[in-house]
Scaffold this active site. Sequence first.
Site, PDB file in Angstrom:
ATOM      1  N   HIS A 167       0.835  -1.203   0.000  1.00  0.00           N
ATOM      2  CA  HIS A 167       0.000   0.000   0.000  1.00  0.00           C
ATOM      3  C   HIS A 167       0.875   1.261   0.000  1.00  0.00           C
ATOM      4  CE1 HIS A 167      -3.749   2.225   1.121  1.00  0.00           C
ATOM      5  NE2 HIS A 167      -2.847   3.080   1.566  1.00  0.00           N
ATOM      6  N   GLU A 168       1.760   1.352   0.977  1.00  0.00           N
ATOM      7  CA  GLU A 168       2.604   2.553   1.078  1.00  0.00           C
ATOM      8  C   GLU A 168       3.542   2.664  -0.130  1.00  0.00           C
ATOM      9  OE1 GLU A 168       1.632   4.661   3.112  1.00  0.00           O
ATOM     10  OE2 GLU A 168       0.460   3.381   4.443  1.00  0.00           O
ATOM     11  N   HIS A 197       1.803   4.498  -2.886  1.00  0.00           N
ATOM     12  CA  HIS A 197       1.902   5.953  -2.678  1.00  0.00           C
ATOM     13  C   HIS A 197       3.296   6.447  -3.091  1.00  0.00           C
ATOM     14  CE1 HIS A 197      -1.914   6.697  -0.735  1.00  0.00           C
ATOM     15  NE2 HIS A 197      -1.696   5.826   0.235  1.00  0.00           N
ATOM     16  N   GLU A 214      -4.616   7.568  -3.375  1.00  0.00           N
ATOM     17  CA  GLU A 214      -5.079   6.314  -2.781  1.00  0.00           C
ATOM     18  C   GLU A 214      -5.305   5.255  -3.850  1.00  0.00           C
ATOM     19  OE1 GLU A 214      -4.914   5.902   0.344  1.00  0.00           O
ATOM     20  OE2 GLU A 214      -6.116   4.121   0.792  1.00  0.00           O
TER      21      GLU A 214
HETATM   22 ZN    ZN Z   1      -3.216   5.165   1.584  1.00  0.00          ZN
END
Ligand code: ZN
Length: 502
Positions: A266-267, A270, A296
Amino acid sequence: MGNAMVALKARLADLYNLGMASAVLGWDQRVFMPAGGAESRARQLATLAKLHHEMGVSRETQDLLAAAEAEGAGGGDGASDDAALLRVARRDLDKAIKVPTSLVVEMTEVCSLAEEIWVKARAENDYASFAPWLERIVGLKRQYAAAIGYQKRIYNALLDDFEEGMTADVLDPLFEELKQAAVELAGAIRAKGQRGRDKILKRACEEAKQEVFSRKVVADCGFDFSRGRLDRTVHPFCTNFSPNDVRITMRYDKNWLPGALFGCLHEMGHAFYEMNIKAEYEGTPLAGGVSLGVHESQSRLWENMVGRSRGFWEHYYPELQRTFPRAFKDVSVDKFYQAINAVAPSLIRVEADEVTYNLHIILRYEMETQLLEGKLSVADAPAAWNAKMKAYLGIEVPSDREGILQDVHWSGGGIGYFPTYSLGNILATQFFEAAVRAKPEIPTDIAGGKFGGLFAWLKENVHQYGRKYPPAELVKRATGETLTTRPYAAYLKRKFGEVYGL
Ligand code: ZN
């Protein structure tokens, strides 16, 4: 480039550098700073924030921008990078200038203190001690919205800070559609009666090995460790100090492998966005993600569409079994895939599965609009929360700690922010589908541990532009469509229909 543009860029670079210096202090605070440093650090951050705001709205900055606008960006068609820079700088300045410095200072102070109160209130399950602070924050947000100005709904003023151009009138029908689809799909899954599929994920996996495995996976996907770091923290996040220095952070739980495994992906999603923005944008307001929804979408794409896909684990599962033989040697890849995609209504948003996740967002969105519009009082908010949890997810909330107090956002003033999580889910499928249309080999590549094609498509069509195009235009250029739930709804039905044999 004209002289006025050169002068404006020098000024904007100073602002950029002040912002990045704050980011370094913020990262250090959450990763390395000893507790004793908290008060001094808050003062240092406040000084930088004050300098940034004052310089941003100063007469000199206003004159430099006006002169550059008068000079024109060149290129004629208004589509040049410099034209985009003028548009974005004007948008930022016009908003900042409407907010009195006294309100900026009060919001910063109240939210910083409220976050401390919230941490304690959550630990002690004591909503009453947090309520007066939430009352103040809602009041300040109303003042802020009034200062900024808005069309029709007060919510629009706050939402626009996170998602340019998005409005409550667009969100209302969109969320109604998501809500019905999620309730229906979760109901069909519940009727299958296959709870507890994810129990195997609670088996002990040594934290140090989780970290080694996560580092390898993110490096394989394209995370460049010469331009980024992965460190430990309490509440994982991603930040950056330039496109060439991007920091992701993670926490590891010995008895819950998915937390770090999917948290890192997830990170990393980003981080890819920030790392791949055009190098020439550094030092300008174009160097950054265009909205939280688009940001996101990048994290959810890597976390869910790649990381929770069957193909991804065809490649990585043997290695995971070798890394954690005691936990997984008797578990087939099919069982593991089912476990990481288990669906069950839960109390905590950050642990929610893909099917029920949006219900958590919709609940918060509805409460935020009602609080701002004066249709719900702060005192009645916990009961409203619990009623919605029962209505949408079918579960009783045992305590405010697991209910209204669970998320940090409201205490930090993050009202108007939650909808971007759902927009991210929707956009993730739109981007992924467009990437696969352009490069049909992507799913096969993923199953072979090759991510270069997907990485390159995202860089080319999304990341490199930073804030050059407004979110809606970026989506249209990259996917050929405006925001639509169609690919997302189809993805959920297809994936979970197969996982649960519906
Ligand atoms: Zn996020």
